[in-house]
Every structure is written in structure tokens, then in C-alpha cells.
Design an enzyme around this catalytic site. Structure first.
Site, PDB file in Angstrom:
ATOM      1  N   ASN A  60       0.571  -1.484   0.036  1.00  0.00           N
ATOM      2  CA  ASN A  60      -0.298  -0.088   0.240  1.00  0.00           C
ATOM      3  C   ASN A  60       0.994   1.307   0.001  1.00  0.00           C
ATOM      4  O   ASN A  60       0.266   1.970  -0.605  1.00  0.00           O
ATOM      5  CB  ASN A  60      -0.696   0.005   1.303  1.00  0.00           C
ATOM      6  N   VAL A 117       0.200   6.643  -1.701  1.00  0.00           N
ATOM      7  CA  VAL A 117      -0.274   5.316  -0.275  1.00  0.00           C
ATOM      8  C   VAL A 117      -1.493   5.717   0.229  1.00  0.00           C
ATOM      9  O   VAL A 117      -2.881   5.949  -0.173  1.00  0.00           O
ATOM     10  CB  VAL A 117       0.066   6.672   0.789  1.00  0.00           C
ATOM     11  N   CYS A 118      -1.760   3.962   0.001  1.00  0.00           N
ATOM     12  CA  CYS A 118      -3.565   3.620  -0.578  1.00  0.00           C
ATOM     13  C   CYS A 118      -3.915   3.141   0.308  1.00  0.00           C
ATOM     14  O   CYS A 118      -3.866   2.372   1.469  1.00  0.00           O
ATOM     15  CB  CYS A 118      -2.700   2.311  -1.877  1.00  0.00           C
ATOM     16  N   LEU A 119      -5.355   3.935   1.323  1.00  0.00           N
ATOM     17  CA  LEU A 119      -5.756   4.014   2.724  1.00  0.00           C
ATOM     18  C   LEU A 119      -6.857   4.564   2.136  1.00  0.00           C
ATOM     19  O   LEU A 119      -7.558   5.646   1.865  1.00  0.00           O
ATOM     20  CB  LEU A 119      -5.171   4.660   3.194  1.00  0.00           C
TER      21      LEU A 119
END
Length: 439
Positions: free
Chosen positions: A85, A92-94
């Protein structure tokens, strides 16, 4: 951004800066508070352990209605993906940031803020980050298990190389070994040297002090890994890694160990140089020299008025930048009879650069590294009397709460928080070290 939103963001930053969370640090751009830099300490007992991971956080005019834009900066100039992520590009994969799909409960709301963002990112740095890849929940083959182990192994290596060693080498002006980036082309190496200059935000001193705390833990991790991963063995590429969005390279723990030792030596030398710089500052009557001299005199006056006989304090060679603290263990305590000599070196840039504190006397204690570096916390970093109080409090604390981030002696920590027999061994080693101070 409205005035109300600016006030809220200011409060959020201050709460983090004044807080007690050792894993998070923030700094904002003086010209625009909406531009924030953050540092996240890699969690203990994970492959990210005690790495220093930097992020850029830009708050838009619509904050807190919408989340800020977050970019990872510890990416080896866009060459290293540290997590399923956390991409090499810095993405930033959130779901909390709106960069990843998630349930309604996982999405951003105005009740969230800077601290919740950093904690969410830190949660990605788990003991098994392979699990963060979508679809892992249904994957249980031996192949996946091997990949998971290999992924952890290379993250641990690259955390030491990219999130510990290289930033410190840059801030200390140390040139890395010629083959440290042997896999890069000449143009890429020149680009890397240009881009990997010391960070303009004031995390350099934090890194240096924490490095001295965790040096033994870094070395212990390397010694264990060297037995398992031969030099020059290539990293295994994961199924979700592709193109430049990957973590490629090879193991070379022998080189990392050598570079850690060089950094340690440079930091010791840097602290020693403050003595000469301090004398020059005293001769030129710099304000900081006058200020530290006065702080010393005030502490001495306070100790005299309080009839404090457990502490002796003096300036080495009348240098206000080099203090010697002698602590006498109180009767009927675990330190009874001990005489502990402690060196405190201060920089002419104090308090922006915090003191380096080390034990002259070998002391087996969870808060004292095998090299004698003391882990302590002043209530206020700009006044030396609080540093003295913090040093004494660290020594006197008999039952510190379990926190791997403050337990800087790995062997002492293992015994202190181990079995009852381990704890008895700890107490015996502690007592022996106290007896040695009496000689």
C-alpha cells in the site's frame, strides 16, 4: 482554508509535537502551515523496526471536509516500494485518504485528523505486510507462505539501508561505499546523489539520537540475518510487484554492518567536537554559552538550597557545553551504594540539537544501551534542569512499563520482561554492575 481550519490544524500539530508518542514526529513549513512533514518510526517486532520513514502531507483549502494529500518520501528516489500500500511513486493507498476503496466506516470524515492519518499509515507497517495485498485472505499455499517470508526479509534489509543508514550518511556527510548502488546506471547514481541530500526538516537530530539508542538492536538484527541470507543473494520479486513499482536488489548485510559502525563512529566524533566548538563559543561570548552557564549556576543554587546530596554536577574544564553528572544511589533502593558518572555533551545549536548523554560507568539497565547511551525524557527540552531530572528519573525507575522503543539494551530487556528466573538474572546483573561502580 478557513481560519477555523487553520486553528484546528495548528492545534493538531502542537498536540503531536508536545505529545508522548515516540513513534511520530511532525514539522510544518514556516511559510505555509498546510505543508507538513511527518516522520513515522517503524514499529518494533516488524521488518520496519526502528526505521525512519518520512512523509509529505499537504492540506488543501477544503480540509477537514476532505483529507490531505500524502506522499511517502522514503522511496529511494522512486525506486523502492516499501509495502503493498506504499508505492515507489510515493502514493499511499488508504481508504481514509480516499486513495483506496473501503467501507463507508473506513472512509474519511471531518472527525479524523493528522494523528489518525499517521496512525493509519503506521498500521500498514505490520509484522507481515504481505497480508496487506488484496486477495491474500484467500491465499494459503506454501508458495504464498514462502513469498511472505521473503517479502519480510527484504523489507527488513531495505529498512536498514534506506530508512536508517542512507539518511544518516547524508546528514553526516558520509560517502557510502562505491558499490552501495552498483545496480544503478551512472546517470541514476548522479541523480540519486542529487536527490538524496539531507532533509530540510529538523528530523536529523532525532534520527541521530534514536540511532544511538537503537544501534545494538540494528546490529543484533544484522547478525541474525547474516546467517540466513548470503551476500549478493537477490531479492524475490512478489506477484504484486511490477515495473518500477517494486523492491528489487540483493542482500548485503556485511556492508550494512560496516556502514552502521562508520555512522556510530561519526556520531561519537560529532559529540566530542562540541567541546571545542563550545569553548570557542564561550570565548566569543555567544548567547548560548552565556545561557548554558547561567542554567548551570541556577541548577547548582537550587541543589544547594534543597540540600540535594544525591547529585554532583560540574562543568568539565569550565566548559558550559560539557557537563559531568555524578549520581549517588539512594539507600534502600535498587541503586543503593552505586556511584554513577554521566557525561552530557551539548551542541552550540542547543536546544534545536539535544544533548548526547552517556554513562561513564558500565551499567546493566534496560534504559542504558550496551555502549552506555542513556534513554531518558525531559519534560521540557529547552531547559537543562529538566534534562537532569529526566536522567535521574530514568535511572531511579524500578519498574518501567514495557515499551521496546525505550528499552535500549536488548539483553537487559529480554531478561527484565522474561520469565521470573530471567528477572532474577536481570537483578543479579544489575547488582553486579552497581557494585562495580563502587570500586
Amino acid at each position: 482554508m478557513s481560519n477555523q481550519a487553520i486553528l484546528r490544524l495548528t492545534r493538531e500539530i502542537q498536540q503531536l509535537q508536545q505529545g508522548t508518542d515516540l513513534s511520530l514526529a511532525v514539522h510544518y513549513d514556516d511559510s505555509d502551515i498546510r505543508n507538513v512533514h511527518a516522520l513515522i518510526l517503524g514499529p518494533p517486532d516488524t521488518p520496519y523496526q526502528f526505521g525512519f520513514f518520512e512523509f509529505s502531507i499537504k492540506f488543501g483549502r477544503d480540509y477537514p471536509t476532505h483529507p490531505p494529500n500524502v506522499q511517502a518520501l522514503t522511496t529511494n528516489c522512486g525506486r523502492c516500494r516499501f509495502n503493498p500500500n506504499i508505492y515507489a511513486t510515493g502514493k499511499v493507498c488508504l481508504s481514509i485518504l480516499g486513495t483506496w476503496r473501503g467501507t463507508r466506516e473506513e472512509q474519511w470524515s471531518s472527525a479524523q485528523g493528522l494523528e489518525s492519518i499517521l496512525i493509519s499509515i503506521q498500521s500498514l507497517m505490520s509484522s507481515n505486510p504481505y497480508e496487506n495485498e488484496p486477495g491474500f485472505e484467500v491465499a494459503s499455499s506454501e508458495h504464498d507462505k514462502r513469498n511472505s517470508e521473503q517479502y519480510v526479509a527484504k523489507i527488513r534489509h531495505e529498512t536498514l539501508r534506506l530508512a536508517v543508514i542512507e539518511p544518516l550518511e547524508a546528514s553526516l556527510g558520509i560517502t557510502p561505499p562505491s558499490d552501495a548502488n552498483a545496480s544503478l546506471s551512472d546517470n541514476e547514481e548522479r541523480e540519486l546523489l542529487e536527490e538524496d541530500k539531507p532533509s530540510p526538516v529538523p528530523f536529523a537530530d532525532l534520527r541521530k539520537r534514536r540511532f544511538l539508542w537503537y544501534f545494538s538492536a540494528y546490529m543484533q538484527s544484522i547478525d541474525a540475518a547474516m546467517l540466513e541470507y548470503p551476500r549478493k543473494q537477490k531479492f524475490t520479486r512478489m506477484p504484486f510487484e511490477h515495473g518500477n513499482n517494486s523492491m528489487d536488489g540483493h542482500f548485503d548485510y556485511a556492508e550494512l554492518k560496516q556502514r552502521l559502525v562508520v555512522i556510530k563512529s561519526a556520531l561519537v566524533g560529532e559529540g566530542s567536537n562540541w567541546s571545542a566548538e563550545g569553548l570557542a563559543a564561550k570565548e566569543q561570548e555567544w548567547g548560548i554559552a552565556v545561557n548554558l552557564q547561567r542554567q548551570y549556576e541556577q541548577i547548582m543554587e537550587s541543589m544547594k538550597s534543597q540540600n540535594n546530596f544525591t547529585i554532583g554536577l560540574n562543568l568539565v574544564d569550565e566548559n558550559p557545553f560539557v557537563w559531568k553528572l555524578t549520581y549517588f544511589g539512594k539507600p534502600m533502593t535498587h541503586l543503593d551504594g552505586g556511584v554513577f558518572e554521566i557525561d552530557i555533551h551539548l551542541s552550540p545549536k542547543f536546544p534545536e540539537v539535544q544533548p548526547r548523554v552517556s554513562m561513564r560507568t558500565s551499567f546493566f539497565h534496560v534504559r542504558v544501551s550496551p555502549d552506555g547511551v542513556l534513554c531518558y525524557f525531559p519534560q521540557r527540552s529547552e531547559e537543562m534542569r529538566y534534562h537532569i531530572d529526566g536522567i535521574v528519573a530514568a535511572l531511579e525507575e524500578e519498574n518501567p512499563p514495557y515499551d521496546p522503543r525505550t528499552a535500549v539494551n536488548p539483553e537487559a530487556s529480554r531478561l527484565f520482561w522474561g520469565t521470573p528466573e530471567d528477572r532474577r538474572r536481570y537483578n543479579r546483573e544489575l547488582r553486579r554492575s552497581i557494585e562495580r561502580t563502587m570500586g
